[in-house]
Design a protein around this motif. Structure first.
Motif: not given
Length: 162
Positions: A110-111, A114-115, A133-134
């Motif tokens: 999830d975001d 990823r961060q 993405t992310g």
């Protein structure tokens, strides 16, 4: 201060633009192994390697070969869709000096995760998926699996996507 608590690590590396910064591989520069009719020859330029590609090019086969390697090399930890219900996020956050190989990343990451990965300077990642993405990657950190036939064996290696 907020960023430090967000990432949970004091080794957060940032560049002047405020994004994640590329660092060299900290666990392994390469993976070389042979498996039946496959030769795996992966070279890592950066600490996060994102591997993308169409269905049927061998990404999941590559994952399973690395997963077999991980049985004998404790630096390697592998996660895929089968681990979705397990506590793989805590496992990643509580680890140091590991190479995490994550297949089905579009499902697993999830975001927030990823961060976390984008700023994690204590572990290395090979991420297999379709959507980078992310992860704050630049184009030269995105690879495709290259598959070529050499004397009846299949050589799997990485080539830059862009």
């Amino acid at each position: 201060e907020m960023l430090r608590s967000l990432v949970g690590s004091e080794m957060c590396i940032r560049d002047r633009s405020g994004g994640a910064m590329k660092i060299k591989p900290i666990v392994m520069q390469e993976i070389n192994t042979t498996h039946t009719s496959f030769i795996i020859d992966l070279h890592f330029d950066y600490n996060v390697t994102f591997i993308t590609g169409d269905s049927g090019v061998g990404k999941s086969a590559l994952y399973s070969f690395i997963e077999e390697l991980s049985a004998n090399d404790k630096r390697i930890r592998c996660f895929n869709y089968l681990d979705q219900k397990k506590n793989y996020k805590a496992s990643i956050k509580n680890s140091k000096d590991k190479l995490f190989v994550i297949d089905n990343a579009d499902i697993l990451l999830d975001d927030k995760m990823r961060q976390y990965i984008a700023f994690d300077a204590q572990n290395q990642y090979v991420i297999i998926g379709r959507n980078p993405t992310g992860l704050m990657l630049e184009l030269d950190e995105i690879y495709e699996l290259s598959s070529e036939n050499i004397n009846g064996r299949t050589l799997l290696s990485l080539k830059k996507s862009f």
